[in-house]
Write an enzyme that holds these catalytic residues in place. Structure first.
Site, short mmCIF file in Angstrom:
data_model
loop_
_atom_site.label_atom_id
_atom_site.label_comp_id
_atom_site.label_asym_id
_atom_site.label_seq_id
_atom_site.Cartn_x
_atom_site.Cartn_y
_atom_site.Cartn_z
N ALA A 81 -1.90 6.41 1.46
CA ALA A 81 -2.57 5.86 2.64
C ALA A 81 -2.70 6.90 3.76
O ALA A 81 -3.73 6.97 4.43
CB ALA A 81 -1.81 4.63 3.14
N VAL A 108 0.85 -1.18 0.00
CA VAL A 108 0.00 0.00 0.00
C VAL A 108 0.89 1.23 0.00
O VAL A 108 1.79 1.35 0.84
CB VAL A 108 -0.89 -0.01 1.27
CG1 VAL A 108 -1.70 1.27 1.37
CG2 VAL A 108 -1.77 -1.25 1.29
N CYS A 109 0.65 2.16 -0.91
CA CYS A 109 1.48 3.38 -0.99
C CYS A 109 1.30 4.22 0.26
O CYS A 109 0.19 4.63 0.61
CB CYS A 109 1.08 4.20 -2.21
SG CYS A 109 1.88 5.82 -2.24
N VAL A 110 2.41 4.54 0.92
CA VAL A 110 2.33 5.23 2.21
C VAL A 110 1.76 6.64 2.08
O VAL A 110 0.92 7.05 2.90
CB VAL A 110 3.71 5.25 2.92
CG1 VAL A 110 4.75 6.00 2.10
CG2 VAL A 110 3.59 5.86 4.31
#
Lengths: 100, 130, 114, 114, 100, 130
Positions: free
Chosen positions: F82, F77-79
């Site tokens: 997110a 998941v792209c930080v």
């Protein structure tokens, strides 16, 4: 009299085209968000908007126009409103339809 | 005049949530009454308190919470849409046996009837979506 | 190759695509960025987002050259249909016809679109 | 009035709009549902969602009559452009021209679109 | 040879139209999700797809067609694939572009 | 063959997440290698463990978690995406002083570099979005 809002580019989606096929004489059409590209002059869509302007009032949200850098390219006769003007248009028209 | 506002999209991805906020704020500033802001579909994501946007960007969730506090706004999140998408308050968390809740201050979770009721009470309904 | 077909501001895709282009360049990949259809709006000058209270990321396109992203392609037909010219753009671009662009696409290993 | 302009399945809007129509009817509101543009696809017969593993909510349109939702309007031009006829539809509808539909819209108190 | 995927209705968005303007001879075009409406016969868009089929291979995802109830209305010459066939098309073509 | 998958949209609202899942499962079933599934933009919403969809509907989040466990899939998941959207793991929650985390089993939060890296390693990159 109705208010129609359009928030999509006329090149990407059919919302503005469909809206203009369903307006009655004297209605207001407000272009917001990516919909403001529909208020530009010199595009392949401009003639359709100009034709509609004989029948309806076309407005566009000034903040969205500025965000997109097209403030010098807006068609004559398009009314510019800010968020307060958007509120006034809603208060003055009924019903309101969003062409999502 | 009495307005109801429907928000169909989440924060950041679509401008709809921004425009709904600026519209609501402008309407309140002009003395209009906002009967309710109803969050449906991805609109429910506007209600998470776990978002931490970059400092040089707007905080969409906090902006709604602050406006709600300032004007005693009724911000309602559709329960069915919220359950699918993982937006839960304490009651919902208990009911579903979840270990956490994540709804932000100023929002409440309720049914779709609240949208219909708001549209009956209001003089105008304005929809923001994709 | 990064393909941008969406207008800025109405959705976040243009902004987050630009992030990927910059990261891709940092990985020393041979990066090219294509703007066609509504994607050409991303490069329009004089964007001022103070009124909508979002980040004005359009200035970042000017930084692409610093990251050695010099293959910026823009489709002629997309520009013309929108009443725009090269003088309206933030950065120098290479203008291609639809067929030239199709050819460049076909030569890629990877195409990311958002 | 509920306005449906989107195809089913690709996005959730058709499904969640139908929920609102049913709730609205339960509130004894004078409900009318309009299907135009890609919204006409919502009413196409023989939808079978087992392959994509989602709920087949198309059957619920047949229940609209049980909720006294009998004002179902569909636009002729939208149907024709998509190569469809009334025989392809799940439920009986009232077919209107664009101008007739525009007139009905203008008579409403509230229009919800998704 | 390239694979192009399209997941949008050709009536709502310009994705399929734009894709067909950027295909090279022999490429594959796969219609998925709402994109499968582009594989129907007798629509206002059909002639554009038929014309493209002289140049490219057009496929459509069977599960998406069935979900939309249009299984009896698909244009002759459109190849039907399931998710496994989608995987095979990806394995057999490069690069893959999604016209979002 | 090695595939990387990019998911740009959240569960339920867009079919993109469903199609990405069915594609990934079919590829694994055919013996292909999935280098990574990267969740970007609203795609990060696929990773919330707080979702409770109706029983008669698919559970998109759980489906990804199960597939990850079964095939040791790398779900990233792209930080940055997110953080904006309120998807946080324990580390992120601590770092931002949040009281809760909400990421589902099988997902990890990391940077955009993971997308670039996956696209370099893979023979094919397939994108699912709006």
């Amino acid at each position: 009299m109705m208010l129609h809002t359009i928030n999509k580019s006329p090149f990407e989606r059919n919302a503005l085209k469909s809206c203009l096929e369903h307006v009655t004489e004297g209605a207001a059409v407000l272009l917001i968000e990516d919909g403001v590209y529909g208020a530009m002059k010199g595009t392949h869509f401009t003639s359709q908007v100009e034709k509609a302007m004989a029948k309806v009032h076309v407005y566009a949200l000034r903040q969205d126009i500025e965000a997109r850098g097209i403030q010098d390219k807006i068609l004559d006769g398009v009314g510019l409103v800010d968020y307060g003007g958007f509120v006034d248009l809603v208060a003055e028209h009924s019903p309101v339809i969003a062409w999502l | 005049m009495k307005f109801a506002v429907l928000v169909n999209e989440g924060p950041y991805t679509h401008q709809a949530s921004d425009t709904a906020y600026h519209f609501t704020k402008a309407a309140l500033g002009k003395g209009h009454d906002i009967v309710r802001v109803f969050f449906y579909h991805d609109g429910v994501y506007n209600a998470t308190r776990l978002a931490t946007p970059p400092r040089d960007d707007r905080d969409v969730v906090k902006r709604w919470s602050t406006l709600a506090q300032q004007y005693r706004l009724d911000l309602v999140v559709c329960v069915a849409a919220a359950e699918r998408r993982g937006i839960v308050d304490l009651d919902e968390a208990k009911r579903h046996g979840l270990d956490d809740d994540n709804v932000a201050p100023g929002f409440r979770i309720s049914g779709l009837g609240q949208l219909i009721e708001a549209s009956i009470k209001a003089d105008r309904v304005v929809v923001f979506g994709d | 190759m990064y393909v941008n077909r969406k207008a800025p501001h109405g959705t976040i895709y243009a902004f987050e695509s630009l992030e990927v282009v910059l990261i891709g360049a940092a990985f020393n990949q041979d990066v090219s960025a294509v703007f066609l259809d509504d994607g050409v709006y991303q490069l329009v000058k004089n964007q001022d987002t103070r009124g909508i209270e979002t980040k004005n990321f359009s200035r970042t396109y000017r930084a692409l050259a610093d990251y050695d992203v010099d293959k910026i392609y823009l489709e002629r037909g997309s520009l013309e249909a929108r009443g725009l010219t090269e003088a309206d753009l933030l950065v120098p671009v290479q203008i291609l016809s639809a067929q030239e662009l199709a050819q460049r696409m076909a030569e890629q290993d990877v195409i990311l679109s958002f």
